[in-house]
Design an enzyme around this catalytic site. Structure first.
Site, PDB file in Angstrom:
ATOM      1  N   VAL A 120      34.333  39.236  40.847  1.00 62.33           N
ATOM      2  CA  VAL A 120      34.310  37.946  41.542  1.00 62.33           C
ATOM      3  C   VAL A 120      35.687  37.328  41.405  1.00 62.33           C
ATOM      4  O   VAL A 120      36.242  37.225  40.314  1.00 62.33           O
ATOM      5  CB  VAL A 120      33.207  37.017  40.976  1.00 62.33           C
ATOM      6  N   VAL A 167      29.166  36.584  36.192  1.00 64.76           N
ATOM      7  CA  VAL A 167      30.537  36.920  36.587  1.00 64.76           C
ATOM      8  C   VAL A 167      31.163  35.763  37.385  1.00 64.76           C
ATOM      9  O   VAL A 167      32.350  35.464  37.229  1.00 64.76           O
ATOM     10  CB  VAL A 167      30.574  38.260  37.369  1.00 64.76           C
ATOM     11  N   ALA A 185      39.546  35.438  37.993  1.00 66.53           N
ATOM     12  CA  ALA A 185      38.595  36.462  38.444  1.00 66.53           C
ATOM     13  C   ALA A 185      37.855  36.992  37.219  1.00 66.53           C
ATOM     14  O   ALA A 185      38.234  36.696  36.080  1.00 66.53           O
ATOM     15  CB  ALA A 185      39.323  37.605  39.138  1.00 66.53           C
ATOM     16  N   LYS A 186      36.830  37.741  37.424  1.00 66.31           N
ATOM     17  CA  LYS A 186      36.145  38.432  36.326  1.00 66.31           C
ATOM     18  C   LYS A 186      35.312  39.534  36.942  1.00 66.31           C
ATOM     19  O   LYS A 186      34.956  39.471  38.123  1.00 66.31           O
ATOM     20  CB  LYS A 186      35.220  37.459  35.580  1.00 66.31           C
ATOM     21  N   GLY A 187      34.997  40.529  36.131  1.00 66.99           N
ATOM     22  CA  GLY A 187      34.185  41.611  36.660  1.00 66.99           C
ATOM     23  C   GLY A 187      33.400  42.267  35.561  1.00 66.99           C
ATOM     24  O   GLY A 187      33.510  41.894  34.387  1.00 66.99           O
TER      25      GLY A 187
END
Ligand code: NAD
Length: 439
Positions: free
Chosen positions: A77, A101, A122-124
């Site tokens: 995301v 996320v 962002a992160k995943g």
């Protein structure tokens, strides 16, 4: 058969809503709205920042050791990139889902803005339990996820890093896979597609300890402001992975005493005389990463751990640990958030009411992304900075971040989390106003 009248049904729905656990993203939204209201964030920019920009969900196949194919779900995301490339970790955990996320990516946008580095958020992650897979399978899962992400990541676009259950080795596999899928001429100038790499593969010294080191630098400032001597101070830590173990080991030279520790499946342990973090670290490393059976402390349950009397509590595991249920138990003076989102808004309110101070995640654990930024710069410039240089630069960033948040908390007469958010939202608001909205 049970028969419910209309009024009863409304009542049941109301009770269910009250007992429903708020999602992590709902918590982020509550924190965001509080700060936006206090600072009077422009309503148009509020609309932009209250949404994530891109949400990528990938279902991808991986061949297991026994020849079976398993389908995994991975997420990335990208919340916002107005201040620079998307930046944020990758997590391997069974609880990874789109809501988590989304929340983690939003926190990254605030964090990079607060600590003043030119990145977005962002992160995943992948929804899995790493202990169910062999090292070879984890390599294939990491590589196939990277391949599936394709050009949704890139050294100037979106740069992953380690998070829960991912490490430098996994970053090396991601790097290698990414480089293998781009033209040969671009490979050597794309090492900064991922940070938190092993040093020989382009990583930075200090990245491993960076988050814990940042937590300690912020605690030092807090202690200095209060003329509080960290020598003989007592503290508890939840989570003994990268962040928790480094924080504890780096507090040791101050003379502070670790009196209780909790990790997920291994339970909690206490020793009022003090647990030596280096000894515990050696034990954990020789026992499959688990503290279970540690002979120099006594097993305690979760409630006893949360109630342990100490000066400082450092949550360094997962979200939503300090809540309406657990915040009344805490018996500390300061919560220093090593984890992302360990305190939900109800927990925050109870801590404030009880006079327990809090150094918020978006400031306190920013050391990791700061040294990731240094790694990214070193790769771009083909430079290699030594430990002294990285430590000094990290220290400067953490101290100035701390001072900015302290100043905003005083100016807006608010708590430190809200103050930190106000700094981030003000920066983002300014840039959106200067740039305008295309077309
Ligand atoms: P890690 O995988 O290295 O360690 C996680 C630790 O938490 C392990 O000791 C695990 O046993 C423990 N744990 C898991 N569930 C638990 C539970 N329910 N109760 C108690 N302990 C539990 O992960 P990490 O990299 O140390 O990350 C920890 C937290 O710090 C996460 O919130 C992460 O997002 C945040 N964070 C990490 C970094 C980084 O650089 N790694 C940077 C900023 C923030």
């Amino acid at each position: 058969m049970l028969n419910f009248g209309k009024d009863n049904i409304s009542l049941i729905i109301e009770v269910l809503n009250m007992t429903k656990k708020a999602s992590t993203y709902e918590n982020v939204t509550r924190q965001f709205n509080k700060a936006a209201d206090i600072m009077g964030l422009d309503p148009q920019i509020r609309k932009i920042l209250s949404k994530t920009q891109n949400e990528i969900v990938l279902n991808f196949p991986v061949k297991m050791d026994d020849g079976r194919i398993e389908i995994f779900t991975g997420y990335r995301v990208q919340h916002n990139n107005v201040l620079g490339p998307y930046k944020g970790g990758l997590r391997f955990h069974p609880a990874v889902d789109i809501d988590e996320v989304r929340a983690l990516s939003t926190w990254m946008t605030w964090k990079t803005a607060i600590i003043d580095i030119p990145f977005g958020g962002a992160k995943g992650g992948i929804q899995l339990n790493p202990s169910d897979y062999s090292a070879r399978e984890l390599e294939h899962i990491s590589r196939r996820f990277t391949f599936a992400l394709g050009n949704n990541i890139g050294p100037e676009y979106d740069i992953p890093a380690p998070d829960v259950n991912t490490n430098a080795q996994i970053m090396a596999w991601i790097l290698d896979t990414y480089l293998s899928t781009i033209p040969p001429q671009d490979r050597n100038r794309s090492l900064h597609v991922v940070t938190g790499k092993p040093i020989a593969s382009g990583g930075s010294v200090c990245r491993d300890k960076a988050t814990g080191q940042g937590v300690v630098y912020v605690i030092e400032q807090w202690a200095r402001d209060r003329s509080f001597d960290l020598k003989d101070a007592t503290y508890t830590v939840q989570g003994f992975g990268n962040v928790g173990s480094w924080t504890a080991r780096l507090l040791k030279p101050h003379g502070a005493k670790l009196v209780a520790i909790e990790t997920g499946s291994s339970g909690a342990y206490s020793n009022p005389e003090g647990i030596d973090p280096d000894d515990l670290y050696a034990y954990v490393n020789s026992h499959n990463g688990r503290i279970i059976g540690y002979p120099k402390a006594t097993p305690i349950d979760h409630e006893a751990f949360m109630s342990t009397k100490a000066d400082i509590f450092i949550p360094a595991a997962l979200e939503n640990q300090i809540t309406a249920q657990t915040a009344p138990l805490l018996n500390v003076r300061l919560v220093a958030e090593g984890a992302n989102g360990p305190t939900d808004p109800d927990g925050d309110a109870i801590l404030a009411e009880r006079g327990i101070e809090l150094l918020p995640d978006v400031l306190c654990n920013a050391g990791g992304v700061v040294v990731s930024y240094f790694e990214w710069l070193q790769n771009k410039r083909s430079e290699f900075w030594d430990l002294e240089e990285v430590d000094a630069k990290l220290h400067k960033k953490m101290v100035s971040g701390y001072e900015r948040v302290r100043e905003a908390a005083q100016r807006y007469k608010t708590d430190w989390r809200t103050a930190a958010y106000i700094i981030a939202l003000s920066r983002l608001e300014k840039v959106y106003k200067e740039r305008g909205i295309f077309p």
